[in-house]
Design a protein around this motif. Structure first.
Motif, PDB file in Angstrom:
ATOM      1  N   ALA A   1      19.666   2.498  -9.123  1.00  0.00           N
ATOM      2  CA  ALA A   1      18.729   1.835  -9.306  1.00  0.00           C
ATOM      3  C   ALA A   1      17.609   1.839  -8.576  1.00  0.00           C
ATOM      4  CB  ALA A   1      19.120  -0.189  -8.681  1.00  0.00           C
ATOM      5  N   VAL A   2      16.843   2.625  -7.482  1.00  0.00           N
ATOM      6  CA  VAL A   2      15.978   3.615  -7.061  1.00  0.00           C
ATOM      7  C   VAL A   2      16.386   4.855  -6.891  1.00  0.00           C
ATOM      8  CG1 VAL A   2      15.840   1.812  -4.807  1.00  0.00           C
ATOM      9  CG2 VAL A   2      17.839   3.457  -4.992  1.00  0.00           C
ATOM     10  N   GLY A   3      16.896   5.557  -7.733  1.00  0.00           N
ATOM     11  CA  GLY A   3      16.932   6.474  -7.768  1.00  0.00           C
ATOM     12  C   GLY A   3      17.704   7.826  -6.978  1.00  0.00           C
ATOM     13  N   LEU A   4      18.391   7.314  -6.131  1.00  0.00           N
ATOM     14  CA  LEU A   4      18.585   8.185  -5.603  1.00  0.00           C
ATOM     15  C   LEU A   4      19.829   9.302  -5.408  1.00  0.00           C
ATOM     16  CD1 LEU A   4      18.515   6.089  -2.184  1.00  0.00           C
ATOM     17  CD2 LEU A   4      16.492   7.227  -2.914  1.00  0.00           C
ATOM     18  N   ALA A   5      20.615   9.306  -6.569  1.00  0.00           N
ATOM     19  CA  ALA A   5      21.579   9.347  -6.992  1.00  0.00           C
ATOM     20  C   ALA A   5      20.834  10.899  -7.742  1.00  0.00           C
ATOM     21  CB  ALA A   5      22.140   8.846  -7.883  1.00  0.00           C
TER      22      ALA A   5
ATOM     23  N   GLN B   1       1.152  -1.535  -0.244  1.00  0.00           N
ATOM     24  CA  GLN B   1      -0.265   0.131  -0.365  1.00  0.00           C
ATOM     25  C   GLN B   1       0.936   1.198  -0.187  1.00  0.00           C
ATOM     26  OE1 GLN B   1      -2.114  -1.010   3.140  1.00  0.00           O
ATOM     27  NE2 GLN B   1      -4.589  -1.116   2.580  1.00  0.00           N
ATOM     28  N   LEU B   2       2.142   1.160   0.907  1.00  0.00           N
ATOM     29  CA  LEU B   2       2.850   2.666   0.646  1.00  0.00           C
ATOM     30  C   LEU B   2       3.831   2.506  -0.694  1.00  0.00           C
ATOM     31  CD1 LEU B   2       4.186   2.145   4.380  1.00  0.00           C
ATOM     32  CD2 LEU B   2       3.207   3.984   3.865  1.00  0.00           C
ATOM     33  N   ALA B   3       3.725   1.821  -1.284  1.00  0.00           N
ATOM     34  CA  ALA B   3       4.755   1.696  -2.226  1.00  0.00           C
ATOM     35  C   ALA B   3       3.879   2.382  -3.545  1.00  0.00           C
ATOM     36  CB  ALA B   3       5.109   0.853  -2.559  1.00  0.00           C
ATOM     37  N   ASN B   4       2.398   1.621  -3.463  1.00  0.00           N
ATOM     38  CA  ASN B   4       1.634   2.472  -4.253  1.00  0.00           C
ATOM     39  C   ASN B   4       0.908   3.695  -3.576  1.00  0.00           C
ATOM     40  OD1 ASN B   4       1.461   0.153  -6.024  1.00  0.00           O
ATOM     41  ND2 ASN B   4       0.247  -0.961  -5.173  1.00  0.00           N
ATOM     42  N   ASP B   5       0.761   3.825  -2.792  1.00  0.00           N
ATOM     43  CA  ASP B   5       0.255   5.800  -2.331  1.00  0.00           C
ATOM     44  C   ASP B   5       1.232   6.654  -2.520  1.00  0.00           C
ATOM     45  OD1 ASP B   5      -1.770   4.592  -1.784  1.00  0.00           O
ATOM     46  OD2 ASP B   5      -1.436   4.284   0.231  1.00  0.00           O
ATOM     47  N   LEU B   6       2.652   6.643  -2.615  1.00  0.00           N
ATOM     48  CA  LEU B   6       3.728   7.200  -2.219  1.00  0.00           C
ATOM     49  C   LEU B   6       4.334   6.866  -4.005  1.00  0.00           C
ATOM     50  CD1 LEU B   6       5.134   7.318   1.281  1.00  0.00           C
ATOM     51  CD2 LEU B   6       3.682   8.157   0.457  1.00  0.00           C
ATOM     52  N   ASP B   7       3.791   6.398  -4.289  1.00  0.00           N
ATOM     53  CA  ASP B   7       4.848   5.781  -5.455  1.00  0.00           C
ATOM     54  C   ASP B   7       6.222   5.802  -5.849  1.00  0.00           C
ATOM     55  OD1 ASP B   7       4.810   4.934  -8.520  1.00  0.00           O
ATOM     56  OD2 ASP B   7       4.362   7.677  -9.089  1.00  0.00           O
TER      57      ASP B   7
ATOM     58  N   ALA C   1       6.635 -11.152  -3.456  1.00  0.00           N
ATOM     59  CA  ALA C   1       7.480 -10.011  -3.681  1.00  0.00           C
ATOM     60  C   ALA C   1       6.933  -9.507  -4.326  1.00  0.00           C
ATOM     61  CB  ALA C   1       7.770 -10.192  -2.345  1.00  0.00           C
ATOM     62  N   LYS C   2       7.806 -10.285  -5.926  1.00  0.00           N
ATOM     63  CA  LYS C   2       7.848  -9.403  -6.793  1.00  0.00           C
ATOM     64  C   LYS C   2       6.211  -8.973  -7.293  1.00  0.00           C
ATOM     65  CE  LYS C   2      10.210  -9.644 -10.967  1.00  0.00           C
ATOM     66  NZ  LYS C   2       9.911  -9.498 -12.026  1.00  0.00           N
ATOM     67  N   THR C   3       5.329  -9.684  -7.255  1.00  0.00           N
ATOM     68  CA  THR C   3       3.933 -10.486  -8.287  1.00  0.00           C
ATOM     69  C   THR C   3       3.196  -9.385  -7.470  1.00  0.00           C
ATOM     70  OG1 THR C   3       4.146 -12.526  -8.225  1.00  0.00           O
ATOM     71  CG2 THR C   3       2.202 -11.451  -8.207  1.00  0.00           C
ATOM     72  N   GLN C   4       3.284  -8.944  -6.076  1.00  0.00           N
ATOM     73  CA  GLN C   4       2.762  -7.690  -5.391  1.00  0.00           C
ATOM     74  C   GLN C   4       3.403  -6.412  -5.849  1.00  0.00           C
ATOM     75  OE1 GLN C   4       0.958  -8.397  -1.361  1.00  0.00           O
ATOM     76  NE2 GLN C   4       2.148 -10.406  -1.898  1.00  0.00           N
ATOM     77  N   LEU C   5       4.671  -6.663  -5.606  1.00  0.00           N
ATOM     78  CA  LEU C   5       5.028  -4.822  -5.600  1.00  0.00           C
ATOM     79  C   LEU C   5       5.537  -4.607  -7.577  1.00  0.00           C
ATOM     80  CD1 LEU C   5       7.748  -5.147  -2.915  1.00  0.00           C
ATOM     81  CD2 LEU C   5       5.071  -3.481  -2.732  1.00  0.00           C
ATOM     82  N   GLY C   6       5.726  -5.503  -8.102  1.00  0.00           N
ATOM     83  CA  GLY C   6       6.135  -5.393  -9.841  1.00  0.00           C
ATOM     84  C   GLY C   6       7.460  -4.622  -9.950  1.00  0.00           C
ATOM     85  N   ASP C   7       7.564  -3.536 -11.352  1.00  0.00           N
ATOM     86  CA  ASP C   7       8.678  -2.362 -10.961  1.00  0.00           C
ATOM     87  C   ASP C   7       9.045  -1.609 -10.097  1.00  0.00           C
ATOM     88  OD1 ASP C   7       8.444  -3.922 -13.797  1.00  0.00           O
ATOM     89  OD2 ASP C   7       6.917  -2.088 -14.907  1.00  0.00           O
ATOM     90  N   ARG C   8       8.156  -1.646  -9.284  1.00  0.00           N
ATOM     91  CA  ARG C   8       8.424  -0.620  -8.045  1.00  0.00           C
ATOM     92  C   ARG C   8       9.755  -1.784  -7.202  1.00  0.00           C
ATOM     93  NH1 ARG C   8       2.809   1.317  -7.766  1.00  0.00           N
ATOM     94  NH2 ARG C   8       3.175   3.179  -8.325  1.00  0.00           N
ATOM     95  N   LEU C   9       9.563  -2.827  -7.107  1.00  0.00           N
ATOM     96  CA  LEU C   9      10.767  -4.340  -6.156  1.00  0.00           C
ATOM     97  C   LEU C   9      11.916  -3.493  -7.297  1.00  0.00           C
ATOM     98  CD1 LEU C   9      11.713  -5.431  -4.534  1.00  0.00           C
ATOM     99  CD2 LEU C   9      10.700  -7.164  -4.955  1.00  0.00           C
ATOM    100  N   ARG C  10      12.879  -2.624  -6.445  1.00  0.00           N
ATOM    101  CA  ARG C  10      13.854  -2.640  -7.473  1.00  0.00           C
ATOM    102  C   ARG C  10      15.271  -3.685  -7.379  1.00  0.00           C
ATOM    103  NH1 ARG C  10      13.068   2.522  -9.268  1.00  0.00           N
ATOM    104  NH2 ARG C  10      11.525   2.815 -10.208  1.00  0.00           N
TER     105      ARG C  10
END
Length: 362
Positions: free
Chosen positions: A358-362, A138-144, A165-174
């Motif tokens: 990979a998670v875009g923090l740079a 839910q947090l991953a989806n709500d906060l994108d 987890a990959k099935t539920q999180l999709g591309d958000r799982l980096r």
């Protein structure tokens, strides 16, 4: 706008806080601003008879990480809800399943943190927090927000939870960090298992070996869990226990066995003075006496001389051992020595620059 990363797991006590500490220090050393929080507090001592929850609600893990890293109070993000039996009972009775207005406030906080990085630690597994509207998915989806999982690895069967987890999180799982791997198996896992996981679409940012120190428990925590009476050395309850030994053999065998162990809690009957004295001459952090009877004065004096806490419990030996075994690996990372070791573990075994990219923090 700043960047946000969710750090989650498929099971509790997987080592999320260790990764948070190592990653946050890496970011801070590169000049980044860092904030940390847990949207759902899971480590906070509160009972309904104490009145309303404090505002802001700062989880104990968040406060420890903040103190360890030298973060200011404004860099600690307060929790929206507390996970506890009483709060869960209230939400269930009221039929509440949403996070409420606090989630909108959290979004605004994240959007307003220009040029900084916000690390958010999710609850213990993929589903924990659903009653509060604050599960990892839910947090991953709500906060994108992107997600990195810290996962306890036992064998190849452990991949099932990651695939779920990959099935539920999709591309958000980096990606994932595998933790608590038997030290002798780390190299083979890197060589054989990591490439196989990559082929399944699971990027691995690190393989961390199991650490007796990080799984250790303080003597004080054992006192609390066992409801033990402290006979001597109450000032030494911060000592860390890494292993458990049971003094049920003859004294010669016990002495040989104790020599091979380190930082032990030794559980033995109150009538086994020979075993007790032998344990005090080894790497013993505390001596736990079970059964009827009281320790002899010479034992108490020797324990006091060696500064080894002596505990007396009402449980039998089997029940005492069960409580201690449940404590190992299931306590919070709230000691400075553990934090120092966690920094080194993450730096040596995780590819933090790859993770950051990979998670875009740079």
């Amino acid at each position: 706008m700043g960047s946000t990363l969710l750090i989650g797991s498929c099971e509790p006590f997987s080592g999320k806080s260790a990764l948070v500490l190592g990653l946050a220090r890496h970011l801070l050393s590169s000049g980044q601003r860092v904030r940390f929080g847990k949207p759902l507090a899971t480590s906070f001592d509160w009972a309904p008879d104490q009145g309303a929850l404090p505002d802001p609600l700062i989880d104990d893990d968040v406060r420890f990480v903040g103190e360890t890293l030298g973060l200011d109070d404004q860099e600690l993000i307060s929790s929206l809800h507390l996970l506890s039996p009483s709060t869960a009972e209230n939400r269930l009775a009221e039929g509440l399943l949403t996070a409420g207005d606090g989630l909108d406030h959290l979004r605004k906080q994240l959007l307003g943190f220009d040029g900084g990085v916000t690390l958010l630690e999710a609850a213990g597994n993929l589903n924990e927090g659903l009653l509060y509207g604050l599960s990892l998915v839910q947090l991953a989806n709500d906060l994108d927000a992107p997600v990195v999982l810290v996962h306890l690895w036992q064998d190849s069967c452990s991949v099932d939870a990651l695939l779920a987890a990959k099935t539920q999180l999709g591309d958000r799982l980096r990606g994932v960090v595998l933790n608590a791997v038997t030290p002798d198996e780390v190299e083979g896992l890197e060589r054989e298992v990591v490439p196989a996981l990559q082929r399944l679409g699971l990027t691995v940012f690190g393989v961390m070996p199991r650490s007796p120190l990080l799984r250790s428990v303080t003597v004080g925590e054992l006192v609390r869990r066992l409801d033990a009476r402290v006979i001597c050395c109450p000032e030494k309850l911060e000592l860390l226990v890494e292993t458990l030994s049971i003094g049920a053999m003859n004294v010669n065998s016990a002495m040989e066995f104790f020599r091979r162990r380190r930082n032990m809690a030794v559980v033995t009957g109150a009538d086994r003075t020979d075993i007790q004295l032998a344990a005090l001459e080894a790497s013993t952090q505390c001596l736990i006496l079970t059964g009827a009877g009281e320790p002899l004065p010479q034992l108490i004096n020797r324990a006091d001389e060696l500064e080894v806490p002596l505990l007396k419990v009402d449980h039998d030996t089997l029940a005492t051992v069960e409580v201690i075994e449940q404590a190992f690996g299931h306590v919070r990372l709230h000691e400075a020595v553990k934090a120092t070791y966690a920094f080194r573990l993450v730096e040596e075994h995780c590819r933090l620059n790859d993770l950051i990219k990979a998670v875009g923090l740079a």
